[in-house]
Write a protein that holds these residues in place. Structure first.
Motif: not given
Length: 260
Positions: A150-157
């Protein structure tokens, strides 16, 4: 075939029958409080080696340090200047062409490398030296990434956390909530665009601990799904490139010549 694991005599025979190489490229940089600084090059290397084994392609040693100055405020991050990185990667491919390779896939796992690897590919293409493309693993499976997190994020997710969990089980599980709570979960909360301009240069300007997205949503099981799907896409790309005639991969003739 892993190039570095074989003798020159074994490679001499193998290179007579192959024209494509995979070059894994990553970084050595902070990935929040829960992931090792090896995250990007670990992912790139695992995917490249998997595709090389499945498709019987050549896999070179991994380039472990990339363009990462935007993570420099976090301890241990290493980087090279962008022009140096581009020249190095171009020289590396030119070396491969000496041994008969004329097409290369940069198996990339670091966003900071993307534009520079694409520029290297353009240089080699314009000089008609080799056909090289940049391949970013998560860009090959965007629908799956969106479905899993749901909340991936581009870095360290969660996507990178899941991949590292699956590949080498090297996640600080006790730090996952800290990574989420001290980082930036939702990119829409970052006030980094002002009147149409991007106003930040460094990751720390958006995330206090270097993490983005919600890594508590990660798991080794999800990492396996990502790894299998991305590996399949990479093999398909290699198969397509290997099947092309070399001249068809090079620049087309000039306009006047094509119109005759």
């Amino acid at each position: 075939m892993e190039l570095a694991a074989h003798t020159w005599q074994e490679l001499e025979e193998y290179l007579e029958e192959t024209s494509l190489a995979l070059v894994p490229v990553g970084s050595t940089e902070q990935h929040g409080p829960h992931l090792p600084e090896s995250t990007d090059h670990t992912i790139a290397e695992a995917l490249a080696q998997e595709a090389a084994e499945r498709g019987d392609y050549l896999c070179t040693p991994t380039v472990n340090i990339g363009v990462s100055p935007h993570h420099k405020q976090f301890a241990g991050t290493m980087w090279v200047d962008a022009p140096v990185f581009r020249d190095y990667m171009e020289s590396l491919v030119r070396n491969l062409t000496y041994h008969g390779i004329d097409r290369v896939v940069f198996v990339n796992a670091h966003g900071g490398n993307v534009e520079h690897l694409q520029e290297v590919g353009r240089r080699l293409y314009d000089d008609e030296v080799a056909y090289s493309v940049e391949w970013m693993w998560d860009n090959s499976i965007p629908d799956l990434v969106d479905d899993l997190f749901e909340q991936n994020g581009p870095h360290a997710g969660p996507k990178e956390t899941s991949m590292v969990w699956y590949i080498e089980d090297n996640v600080r599980e006790e730090k996952l909530e800290e990574a989420r709570d001290g980082g930036l979960v939702d990119l829409e909360d970052a006030e980094t665009m002002k009147h149409g301009a991007r106003t930040f240069y460094d990751a720390v300007d958006n995330s206090g601990n270097g993490g983005f997205g919600d890594p508590t949503d990660a798991s080794a099981e999800k990492g396996k799904q990502l790894f299998e799907a991305a590996s399949e896409q990479l093999v398909h790309l290699c198969d397509w490139m290997a099947a092309q005639d070399a001249e068809d991969l090079m620049p087309a003739s000039r306009v006047a010549e094509r119109s005759e």
